[in-house]
Design an enzyme around this catalytic site. Structure first.
Site, PDB file in Angstrom:
ATOM      1  N   HIS A   1      30.421   5.717  47.041  1.00  0.00           N
ATOM      2  CA  HIS A   1      29.565   6.666  47.778  1.00  0.00           C
ATOM      3  C   HIS A   1      30.453   7.531  48.666  1.00  0.00           C
ATOM      4  O   HIS A   1      30.943   7.082  49.689  1.00  0.00           O
ATOM      5  CB  HIS A   1      28.554   5.887  48.631  1.00  0.00           C
TER       6      HIS A   1
ATOM      7  N   HIS B   1      31.087  11.823  50.151  1.00  0.00           N
ATOM      8  CA  HIS B   1      30.707  13.235  50.220  1.00  0.00           C
ATOM      9  C   HIS B   1      31.971  14.070  50.302  1.00  0.00           C
ATOM     10  O   HIS B   1      32.783  13.853  51.206  1.00  0.00           O
ATOM     11  CB  HIS B   1      29.858  13.516  51.463  1.00  0.00           C
TER      12      HIS B   1
ATOM     13  N   LYS C   1      20.548  10.599  42.588  1.00  0.00           N
ATOM     14  CA  LYS C   1      20.381  10.213  43.991  1.00  0.00           C
ATOM     15  C   LYS C   1      19.005  10.617  44.511  1.00  0.00           C
ATOM     16  O   LYS C   1      18.620  11.783  44.404  1.00  0.00           O
ATOM     17  CB  LYS C   1      21.479  10.891  44.833  1.00  0.00           C
TER      18      LYS C   1
ATOM     19  N   HIS D   1      18.831   6.641  49.177  1.00  0.00           N
ATOM     20  CA  HIS D   1      19.046   6.701  50.637  1.00  0.00           C
ATOM     21  C   HIS D   1      17.772   6.122  51.243  1.00  0.00           C
ATOM     22  O   HIS D   1      16.769   6.810  51.350  1.00  0.00           O
ATOM     23  CB  HIS D   1      19.263   8.147  51.089  1.00  0.00           C
TER      24      HIS D   1
ATOM     25  N   HIS E   1      24.438   2.505  51.614  1.00  0.00           N
ATOM     26  CA  HIS E   1      24.837   2.315  53.019  1.00  0.00           C
ATOM     27  C   HIS E   1      23.829   1.479  53.815  1.00  0.00           C
ATOM     28  O   HIS E   1      23.279   1.934  54.813  1.00  0.00           O
ATOM     29  CB  HIS E   1      25.099   3.648  53.724  1.00  0.00           C
TER      30      HIS E   1
ATOM     31  N   ASP F   1      30.635   6.313  52.325  1.00  0.00           N
ATOM     32  CA  ASP F   1      29.814   7.384  52.916  1.00  0.00           C
ATOM     33  C   ASP F   1      30.660   8.327  53.759  1.00  0.00           C
ATOM     34  O   ASP F   1      30.158   8.918  54.717  1.00  0.00           O
ATOM     35  CB  ASP F   1      28.651   6.800  53.727  1.00  0.00           C
TER      36      ASP F   1
ATOM     37  N   HIS G   1      32.375  16.781  58.465  1.00  0.00           N
ATOM     38  CA  HIS G   1      31.737  17.961  59.052  1.00  0.00           C
ATOM     39  C   HIS G   1      32.770  18.582  59.977  1.00  0.00           C
ATOM     40  O   HIS G   1      33.549  17.847  60.618  1.00  0.00           O
ATOM     41  CB  HIS G   1      30.519  17.568  59.892  1.00  0.00           C
TER      42      HIS G   1
ATOM     43  N   ALA H   1      24.813  14.550  61.215  1.00  0.00           N
ATOM     44  CA  ALA H   1      25.090  13.149  60.877  1.00  0.00           C
ATOM     45  C   ALA H   1      26.145  13.111  59.775  1.00  0.00           C
ATOM     46  O   ALA H   1      26.069  13.869  58.817  1.00  0.00           O
ATOM     47  CB  ALA H   1      23.812  12.471  60.397  1.00  0.00           C
TER      48      ALA H   1
HETATM   49  C1  NCD Z   1      25.745  12.540  54.899  1.00  0.00           C
HETATM   50  C2  NCD Z   1      26.323  13.959  54.854  1.00  0.00           C
HETATM   51  O1  NCD Z   1      26.844  14.423  55.867  1.00  0.00           O
HETATM   52  O2  NCD Z   1      26.283  14.617  53.803  1.00  0.00           O
HETATM   53  N1  NCD Z   1      25.563  12.161  56.271  1.00  0.00           N
HETATM   54  C3  NCD Z   1      25.416  10.910  56.756  1.00  0.00           C
HETATM   55  O3  NCD Z   1      25.098  10.783  57.941  1.00  0.00           O
HETATM   56  N2  NCD Z   1      25.627   9.833  56.027  1.00  0.00           N
HETATM   57  C4  NCD Z   1      24.486  12.454  54.118  1.00  0.00           C
HETATM   58  C5  NCD Z   1      23.996  11.031  53.909  1.00  0.00           C
HETATM   59  O4  NCD Z   1      24.585  10.266  53.165  1.00  0.00           O
HETATM   60  O5  NCD Z   1      23.000  10.659  54.529  1.00  0.00           O
HETATM   61 ZN    ZN Z   2      25.978   9.530  52.085  1.00  0.00          ZN
END
Ligand code: NCD
Ligand code: ZN
Length: 354
Positions: free
Chosen positions: A15, A17, A99, A136, A171, A244, A248, A260
């Site tokens: 997992h 991003h 997803k 999720h 997660h 996860d 950002h 988040a």
């Molecule tokens: C993730 C994101 O920033 O894309 N953020 C997070 O808080 N985990 C999205 C997600 O997995 O919820």
């Molecule tokens: Zn995620």
């Protein structure tokens, strides 16, 4: 004096991003690729809703990780408009999993699913193709600490209606989810992040507000954390690493309404190693090193039906300082998880072709 080390097969991150083509992608993807042999890449940013989106995004990821022994495993974002035909098209171009984001529950989930029942034909197609459904598990609109456990009935509904679907609770952050997976059927698994093993809600707001520790699902109570650690160390075959990691830019986190997501892949393996070692008594007669090997390098591959990785990674007990910030080639700053802290474990060696 030689440092204490041990070897595991190259790990998988089930997992992660990255982000669309940008300095952030050029920073995050090579970093993950330098640690993990494979990663399940989330479809929320950029939005991957069609087979074409998937092919283009995979090409972007491959272009920025060229030369690394790394395979991005792609996913499709489920919306209420996703048809069985779209599922089959995605499968035909190599999609691994689909997803489910409940609508509005996290970063870029405004096109997520409000009415799960509308997706029943899509769930059937996912199962028929042999793909997985990644969930999720948070119920939109509920009190933030209750969202996860309040969504689990929805997951049970899906599993009752499509009994041969393989489902991953992503997660997990609560005692309730942990027990659901522990006592659940063969087709239910879970990922656990380094954040949810390393700390609890105090790490987010117990000692000043710490936006770089803020993710969804938010870190929960000490009891929830303790149960997640117990599950991870128990050797349960359907529990595995999904970091996860979600970068950002600094300004989007240090803000009156911060995003988040925690950029944790720079520290994920050292953090997992420290937690497993500190709680080695929970390995139940096995060694914590065997447990972490299964968690990082075996269980995920087995549940996805993938071959286990060739090649090895060596972890060593040798302290190092986490950088305070990473700067991408657009000049944007990203603060990693545990920025500036000293960690006790590190990756000391990697051999792709062992
Ligand atoms: C993730 C994101 O920033 O894309 N953020 C997070 O808080 N985990 C999205 C997600 O997995 O919820
Ligand atoms: Zn995620």
């Amino acid at each position: 004096m030689p440092i204490e080390t041990f070897e595991i097969p190259r790990p998988d991150n089930m997992h992660v991003h990255f982000r669309g083509m940008s300095g952030l992608l050029r920073l995050a993807a090579p970093l993950t690729a330098s640690v993990f042999r494979r990663a399940i890449v989330m479809p929320n940013v950029p939005q991957i809703r069609t087979a074409d989106d998937l092919v283009n995004y995979r090409r972007d990821i491959e272009s920025v990780t060229e030369g690394a022994d790394f395979e991005p495993l792609m996913t499709l974002m489920l919306t209420e408009e996703t048809t069985p035909e779209m599922i089959r098209e995605a499968h035909a171009v190599g999609c691994s999993a689909v997803k489910l984001y409940p609508k509005g529950v996290t970063t870029a989930s405004q096109h997520g699913v409000a009415d799960v029942m509308k997706c029943e034909p899509a769930f059937g197609a996912i199962a028929d193709c042999g793909m997985l459904l990644l969930v999720h598990p948070e119920k939109p609109g509920e009190f933030v600490l209750y969202r996860e456990r309040m969504y689990l009935d929805m997951v049970r509904w899906i599993m009752a209606h499509v009994p041969d679907l393989r489902v991953v609770l992503e997660h997990i952050s609560t005692f309730t989810s942990s027990r659901m997976v522990q006592d659940g059927p063969q087709n239910l698994a879970a990922t656990i992040t380094p954040m949810h093993l390393h700390g609890d809600l105090d790490m987010v707001l117990g000692d000043g507000l710490r936006p770089h520790n803020f993710c969804y699902p938010v870190l929960k109570t000490p009891e929830d954390r303790r149960e997640l650690i117990r599950l991870a160390l128990s050797g349960h075959p359907r529990v595995f690493a999904g970091t996860d990691s979600a970068p950002h830019v600094r300004g989007a986190k240090e803000s009156p309404c911060g995003c988040a997501g925690v950029f944790c892949d720079p520290v994920a393996i050292p953090v997992y190693a420290a937690v497993f070692e500190q709680h080695s008594e929970l390995a139940n007669g096995s060694s914590w090193r065997d447990r972490i090997r299964a968690f990082l390098s075996e269980n995920g591959a087995d549940f996805y039906g993938l071959p286990r990785n060739e090649g090895t990674m060596r972890l060593g007990r040798a302290s190092w300082s986490v950088p305070g910030v990473y700067v991408d080639d657009d000049g944007k700053e990203v603060v990693p998880f545990l920025a500036g802290e000293t960690l006790e474990w590190q990756i000391t060696e990697r051999d792709d072709h062992a």
